[in-house]
Design a protein around this motif. Structure first.
Motif, PDB file in Angstrom:
ATOM      1  N   LEU A 220      30.017  36.801  42.822  1.00  0.00           N
ATOM      2  CA  LEU A 220      31.013  36.740  43.604  1.00  0.00           C
ATOM      3  C   LEU A 220      31.815  38.308  43.538  1.00  0.00           C
ATOM      4  CD1 LEU A 220      32.634  33.347  43.279  1.00  0.00           C
ATOM      5  CD2 LEU A 220      31.740  34.252  45.336  1.00  0.00           C
ATOM      6  N   TRP A 221      31.901  38.677  42.188  1.00  0.00           N
ATOM      7  CA  TRP A 221      32.533  39.791  41.471  1.00  0.00           C
ATOM      8  C   TRP A 221      31.800  41.246  42.544  1.00  0.00           C
ATOM      9  CZ3 TRP A 221      36.559  42.099  39.653  1.00  0.00           C
ATOM     10  CH2 TRP A 221      36.363  43.390  39.106  1.00  0.00           C
ATOM     11  N   PHE A 222      30.328  41.060  42.426  1.00  0.00           N
ATOM     12  CA  PHE A 222      29.519  42.243  42.876  1.00  0.00           C
ATOM     13  C   PHE A 222      29.596  42.160  44.545  1.00  0.00           C
ATOM     14  CE2 PHE A 222      25.872  44.559  44.037  1.00  0.00           C
ATOM     15  CZ  PHE A 222      25.915  45.672  43.406  1.00  0.00           C
ATOM     16  N   GLU A 223      29.890  41.113  45.190  1.00  0.00           N
ATOM     17  CA  GLU A 223      30.291  41.056  46.633  1.00  0.00           C
ATOM     18  C   GLU A 223      31.455  41.650  47.006  1.00  0.00           C
ATOM     19  OE1 GLU A 223      28.279  40.274  49.124  1.00  0.00           O
ATOM     20  OE2 GLU A 223      26.533  39.990  47.855  1.00  0.00           O
ATOM     21  N   ILE A 224      32.492  41.245  46.168  1.00  0.00           N
ATOM     22  CA  ILE A 224      33.769  41.863  46.380  1.00  0.00           C
ATOM     23  C   ILE A 224      33.778  43.439  46.157  1.00  0.00           C
ATOM     24  CG2 ILE A 224      36.490  41.540  45.819  1.00  0.00           C
ATOM     25  CD1 ILE A 224      35.857  38.571  45.422  1.00  0.00           C
ATOM     26  N   ASN A 225      33.171  43.837  45.027  1.00  0.00           N
ATOM     27  CA  ASN A 225      33.342  45.210  44.593  1.00  0.00           C
ATOM     28  C   ASN A 225      31.805  45.643  44.574  1.00  0.00           C
ATOM     29  OD1 ASN A 225      36.368  45.267  43.403  1.00  0.00           O
ATOM     30  ND2 ASN A 225      35.190  43.483  42.562  1.00  0.00           N
TER      31      ASN A 225
END
Length: 299
Positions: free
Chosen positions: A174-179
């Protein structure tokens, strides 16, 4: 998630356990496709799921009585060959990816003998199975690289460790998709994310910790984090000054870790008295019975 806790109270082994587990886990679902491995897949499970408007795709064990002998046999069959069998509700396929290796699958979703156009001529049933089950296998692979699991015989801890590993990987996705630009160009993004995640989880506990650990290395680490957090707080307060208030009372600096317990130097070994007191001159451990109290003038 269901945890197997042994045989039922009566002591009798449970029949059709795999079928019962799948029906329990799919309670309330409709219009979905359930992907199973060979422990759960059976003809009876497929019928029970169809009554709930659910489809099933899964591998099958060769000893299932509902399998025709022609599908189980591997004699006189070419590599990448497939055999199909159909009933009103089920479809069976036997595929040979290698010589003398037979892969059996059962499906209530597929109704034709479609195969791929590639050189391996893989059946459509197997492609759909790999598309869903491959995600589970890949998740098991990636969480095994950075895991918090430890050897234990306590099943609640095993479940807890697995929840932590899966949650940490989900948060990384999720973090890598958002950032997407975070640490761009680096090959160890997940390791850096795990380090930052562990730091963010432990810093709040270090900040409110009042007693330092006993080991010097752990104590220095806690003091370093506390000083860094206090300096960051002071810098933020300088940028955004708060209204003037009376200065709080100054706190005493954190005390040194308490010394370890050791055997008294003057007591016999048979008694084995442990104490924390030490002589101020020779640093020898002494118990209460061998301690002499003197005033500063006599000393």
């Amino acid at each position: 998630m269901q945890t197997y806790t042994g045989k039922p109270a009566g002591g009798m082994s449970e029949k059709d356990q795999g079928m019962r587990v799948v029906l329990d886990m799919t309670e309330g679902l409709q219009g979905k496709t359930i992907t199973c491995d060979n422990f759960f897949t059976s003809h009876a499970l497929g019928l029970a799921l169809l009554k709930r408007k659910l489809f099933m795709v899964g591998t099958v064990r060769r000893n299932k009585p509902e399998l025709p002998p022609a599908l189980v046999s591997k004699a006189d069959r070419a590599r990448f060959s497939s055999k199909f069998a159909f009933t009103e509700t089920h479809a069976l396929v036997s595929y040979l990816p290698k010589k003398q290796r037979n892969v059996l699958l059962m499906s209530t979703l597929h109704r034709d003998a479609a195969v791929s156009d590639r050189d391996d001529k893989k059946p459509k049933i197997i492609e759909d199975y790999n598309h869903n089950k491959g995600g589970v296998d890949n998740l098991d692979k990636v969480i095994s690289v950075y895991t918090c699991k430890r050897m234990t015989a306590r099943c609640p801890l095993v479940v807890f460790f697995n929840i932590l590993d899966v949650s940490a990987y989900n948060s990384f996705v999720l973090w890598f998709e958002i950032n997407p630009a975070w640490n761009q160009g680096k090959c160890n993004k997940r390791r850096l994310f795990m380090e930052e995640l562990g730091r963010q989880l432990v810093i709040p506990h270090i900040q409110r910790r009042k007693v330092l650990p006993r080991t010097p290395a752990a104590a220095s680490l806690v003091m370093e984090v506390q000083q860094f957090c206090s300096s960051s707080t002071s810098a933020a307060a300088t940028r955004h000054p708060a209204p003037t208030r009376p200065a709080p009372a100054r706190q005493a600096p954190p005390h040194d870790p308490s010394p370890k317990r050791s055997r008294c130097k003057f007591c016999p070994r048979q008694i084995d008295v442990k104490t924390k007191k030490m002589c101020q001159r020779c640093n020898a451990y002494i118990c209460k019975d061998h301690t002499i109290v003197t005033c500063p003038a006599c000393n």
